[in-house]
Design an enzyme around this catalytic site. Sequence first.
Site, PDB file in Angstrom:
ATOM      1  N   ASP A 126      -9.570  -4.288  16.498  1.00 31.16           N
ATOM      2  CA  ASP A 126      -9.086  -5.266  15.487  1.00 31.16           C
ATOM      3  C   ASP A 126      -9.454  -4.669  14.362  1.00 31.16           C
ATOM      4  O   ASP A 126     -10.617  -4.365  14.114  1.00 31.16           O
ATOM      5  CB  ASP A 126      -9.914  -6.959  15.118  1.00 31.16           C
ATOM      6  CG  ASP A 126      -9.772  -7.983  15.198  1.00 31.16           C
ATOM      7  OD1 ASP A 126      -9.069  -7.291  13.800  1.00 31.16           O
ATOM      8  OD2 ASP A 126      -9.737  -8.630  15.653  1.00 31.16           O
ATOM      9  N   HIS A 164     -11.900 -17.393  18.107  1.00 32.45           N
ATOM     10  CA  HIS A 164     -13.059 -16.813  17.558  1.00 32.45           C
ATOM     11  C   HIS A 164     -12.681 -17.964  15.945  1.00 32.45           C
ATOM     12  O   HIS A 164     -13.627 -17.957  15.379  1.00 32.45           O
ATOM     13  CB  HIS A 164     -13.550 -15.604  16.785  1.00 32.45           C
ATOM     14  CG  HIS A 164     -12.574 -14.720  15.890  1.00 32.45           C
ATOM     15  ND1 HIS A 164     -11.209 -14.033  16.341  1.00 32.45           N
ATOM     16  CD2 HIS A 164     -12.948 -14.385  14.507  1.00 32.45           C
ATOM     17  CE1 HIS A 164     -11.097 -13.893  15.756  1.00 32.45           C
ATOM     18  NE2 HIS A 164     -11.636 -13.892  14.553  1.00 32.45           N
ATOM     19  N   ASP A 165     -11.679 -17.356  15.625  1.00 29.05           N
ATOM     20  CA  ASP A 165     -11.742 -18.817  14.469  1.00 29.05           C
ATOM     21  C   ASP A 165     -11.342 -20.437  14.747  1.00 29.05           C
ATOM     22  O   ASP A 165     -10.744 -20.831  13.592  1.00 29.05           O
ATOM     23  CB  ASP A 165     -10.225 -18.163  13.639  1.00 29.05           C
ATOM     24  CG  ASP A 165     -10.897 -16.650  12.933  1.00 29.05           C
ATOM     25  OD1 ASP A 165     -11.427 -16.880  12.503  1.00 29.05           O
ATOM     26  OD2 ASP A 165     -10.021 -16.155  12.712  1.00 29.05           O
TER      27      ASP A 165
HETATM   28  C1  GLC Z   1      -8.772 -13.467  10.224  1.00 29.94           C
HETATM   29  C2  GLC Z   1      -9.634 -13.477  11.231  1.00 29.94           C
HETATM   30  C3  GLC Z   1     -10.774 -14.482  10.438  1.00 29.94           C
HETATM   31  C4  GLC Z   1     -11.441 -13.268   9.016  1.00 29.94           C
HETATM   32  C5  GLC Z   1     -10.252 -13.470   7.878  1.00 29.94           C
HETATM   33  C6  GLC Z   1     -10.433 -12.764   6.879  1.00 29.94           C
HETATM   34  O1  GLC Z   1      -8.168 -14.574   9.939  1.00 29.94           O
HETATM   35  O2  GLC Z   1      -9.714 -13.520  12.268  1.00 29.94           O
HETATM   36  O3  GLC Z   1     -12.039 -14.636  11.242  1.00 29.94           O
HETATM   37  O4  GLC Z   1     -12.359 -13.695   8.271  1.00 29.94           O
HETATM   38  O5  GLC Z   1      -9.488 -12.723   8.960  1.00 29.94           O
HETATM   39  O6  GLC Z   1     -11.032 -10.652   7.304  1.00 29.94           O
END
Ligand code: GLC
Length: 557
Positions: free
Chosen positions: A99, A327-328
């Site tokens: 990631d 995860h979001d």
């Molecule tokens: C993306 C990720 C999230 C993170 C954000 C800032 O949306 O999935 O978890 O907080 O980016 O990096």
Amino acid sequence: MKVGQDFKDKVVYQIYPRSFKDSSGNGIGDLKGIVSKLDYLQELGIDYIWMNPIFLSPQNDNGYDVADYRAIDPQYGTMEDLEELIEEAKKRNIYLMFDMVFNHTSTSHEWFQKALQGDPKYRNYYIFKEPKADGGMPNNWQSKFGGPAWKYVPELGQYYLHLFDESQADLNWENDEVIEELADVIRFWLDKGVRGFRFDVINEIAKSSFADDPNEFDGRQYYTDQPKNHDHLHHLHQLSFPKDDPYFITVGEMSSTTVGNCQKYTDPENEELTMVFNFHHLKVDYKDKQKWTLMDFDFHELKELFFEWQEGMQEHDGWNALFWNCHDQPRSLSRFGDPARYPKQSAKMLATAIHLMQGTPYIYQGEEIGMENAGFTDLDQYRDVESINAYHILKKQGKSDEAIYAILREKSRDNARTPMQWDASDNAGFTTGTPWIGTNPNYRQVNVEEALKDKDSVFYHYKKLIGLRKNHPAISRGRFIPILKEHDQVYGYIRQDEKETILVLNNFYGKDCAVDLGEIEELDRFGTLISNYPDQDLSHHMNLRPYESAAWILHRE
Ligand code: GLC
């Protein structure tokens, strides 16, 4: 060998390392923990693991604030542990996707620290701007985590841009040196054997103007899907993506994007990305487009979005990532299903609806055993920076604790982040210590051990869906044809290639409904491929039971 020349029959499993499996007893999941569960993932049948960031980080945003792109955060283990994970996964024909958080770095990253010390080279790695004439912020943009998107640095007399938390400073992609640095990071991980990348909020890297935003006062029109975004991705692709690795895939996380842009991002001719995540279908329960609200999902909007994206992407050789969870997002079973009355049927229905579409399915840890929202009742239980900020913002707006907790219970990202439920022992078998975030108390019933024992479990339904994608080119490569567009309960479609026609029907509600398949021919020649009730034959006027979902196949030789 399972992994083939083409990614289109592959399935990705997302691991949130913090919450997957703790091998050390410190309450935080780690790399050795993941290694210990590879046999389980092999049994499920997935091809890639996308892991959320495990890089060195102050963990203000659980690793999305990277301090060193080449170092493993000690809380997850060591580089040797990672090498072991890559090796052990490979033995099982599973490949790692990393990631990459390339829109911003942590403010503790060496580059930002040097910028703060006044080094002009590194200041130009970020977006520093002068205050307005009155000393105020350079513009009125808002951070996605609440509050202004600018932070003042007194030593420099300037503000820096942070579209997310103030500890996440946006990188300056207009500076080619930045792109070269990031390409070098990609090459570093490719050398270690990583075979794919997920790019965090990658359609926000190009900022086309720093004007005040007169519309929504958040600025997104100046930094979302700007034309230069495509150039930057192409540039990164040219500098670092392997040209001859059939297993190499990339996926971009696209915020507030459009079909048109995603066609361009994923059209192979443009050499940008393999596929994209878009989130429109996960906003169908937002009241007035606002996340921190409560509303039942709008089924017709959901269907229209699926149809629009499926048809739009296939017309232009684009490719979707297919997903309900990450995860979001809160857990899809709690959001679109009925875990109280129809836990198995609704979980399986949601799985079938997504997995048989055109694109690459992503399974988020625990989805395959029917994990649900956390059910937290107090602010103390939340860990997520966005959720805690939201609490304070809603509080300022005059909402009661009770009202705010009701919203967080449905919307918080922590719903997805509770520990993976392995068995009925304490802390769901996730850790022998105290987990960093509370476990969902339903783990005594909902867990992997139980799921593996029950041949009718949600787990085996997922396993079957993964197998179907590998055995039926109509699923992995066929056309997508919408049907029953106006139906109030059923999401239906056909997948088709020269040899097979597959008909998929999904009842999204806990009540029966009638379906009229009048226009589809030769129904009596179709056989059941997968279902979540005992089989039923297709007929022109049929009835679907609560959350009933099935696919039927016709072979044309
Ligand atoms: C993306 C990720 C999230 C993170 C954000 C800032 O949306 O999935 O978890 O907080 O980016 O990096």
